[in-house]
Design an enzyme around this catalytic site. Structure first.
Site, PDB file in Angstrom:
ATOM      1  CE  LYS A 217     -10.323   8.919  42.062  1.00 31.81           C
ATOM      2  NZ  LYS A 217     -10.029   9.203  43.303  1.00 31.81           N
ATOM      3  NE  ARG A 258      -6.522   3.261  45.353  1.00 30.98           N
ATOM      4  CZ  ARG A 258      -7.475   3.146  44.836  1.00 30.98           C
ATOM      5  NH1 ARG A 258      -7.929   3.744  43.788  1.00 30.98           N
ATOM      6  NH2 ARG A 258      -8.027   2.077  44.989  1.00 30.98           N
TER       7      ARG A 258
END
Length: 300
Positions: A217, A258
């Site tokens: 991210k 995840r």
């Protein structure tokens, strides 16, 4: 499998994006056969379960139609489940969740926490499967405008608590609820870092198993950018940083992480568990810091 899957350590959820516009892998697994093969490969690399999604949630992404999402997701879920893979479905639509469960998914991962589709909570309750409730403030198309906080940890706690309350009131078994602080969703880098720093508090106060989804991210790109003005590294060059967050999450008792690149995180969670086991085997006195007696204290 009706209950929440459990392992003796933090689990690793591998990501299969059946989309042409994912921020991290740019449509590499858009083809059904390629996506199924990729999911099987992720399990071979150490993934405990595989999360299949057919709609990009990158910042600025527009939504796809229900029919297109179903076309992308269902064959992959069915193919992976048929190979014995533990599958979760990443969707904000109740219809997709219900049909994916019928095709073999055992968990619904809704980044909106049940807010995007009023039918989601009833559908999951009826299906009797675990439900991931993520912190969410709005659709990807404009979520960056919602990244305004006075106390990001306190506000995420309060908003997630309300989403969990609604899920339980809607009939979902509390024992089947997983919480996700929503790193990168309506948050700037400083917000994400504060939430990672507060994982212990989040887990304790929310009192539900926690999924941590930091993989590749933007906030990791900001951390890795040098101080000379160079741009952040591209998404695929953030896997080592992702594994670092995996280690932190596993140490704080996360239920799962995840990730897109599985092997490093699979190794990390196993090392964390081995160290925890070693600590548990030590006498209590050997896990506490020594108290040194000074000459002055000895003389009194």
């Amino acid at each position: 499998m009706d209950g929440l899957p459990e392992w003796d350590r933090c689990a690793v959820m591998g990501v299969v994006n059946v989309t042409p516009d994912s921020f991290s892998d740019g449509g590499r697994w858009f083809d059904t056969e390629a996506a199924i093969k990729h999911g099987i490969d992720l399990v071979a690399q150490g993934a405990d379960l595989v999360d299949v999604g057919g709609e990009s949630t990158r910042p600025g992404a527009a939504r796809v139609s229900e029919a297109e999402e179903l076309r992308r997701v269902l064959p992959v879920v069915r193919g992976l489940a048929g190979e014995g893979v533990v599958v979760s479905v990443d969707t904000m639509r109740a219809s997709v969740a219900a049909q994916a469960v019928a095709a073999g998914a055992v968990l619904v991962n809704d980044v909106s926490g049940g807010k995007a589709d009023p039918e989601m909570v009833p559908a999951v309750a009826e299906a009797g499967v675990p439900f991931v409730v993520m912190h969410w403030r709005g659709q990807s198309i404009d979520m960056n405008n919602r990244a305004v906080y006075t106390d990001v940890v306190g506000e995420v706690l309060a908003e997630l608590t309300e989403s969990v309350r609604r899920a339980i009131a809607g009939g979902i078994d509390p024992a089947r609820i997983v919480v996700d602080p929503g790193l990168g969703f309506a948050k700037r880098a400083e917000h994400d870092l504060a939430l990672v720093a507060a994982l212990s508090r989040l887990r304790a106060e929310l009192d539900h198993p926690m999924l941590v989804a930091a993989s590749r991210k933007r906030f990791l790109g900001r951390v890795l950018a040098d101080d000379k003005g160079a741009p952040p590294p591209p998404a695929r060059e953030r896997d080592a940083a992702t594994a670092a967050v995996t280690t932190l999450a596993a140490r704080e008792g996360a239920w799962a992480v995840r990730v897109h690149e599985v092997r490093a995180s699979a190794d990390a969670v196993r090392v964390v568990r081995a160290v925890q086991s070693a600590a548990e085997a030590l006498p209590h006195s050997q896990t506490e810091p020594e108290t040194k007696t000074t000459e002055t204290e000895a003389a009194t």
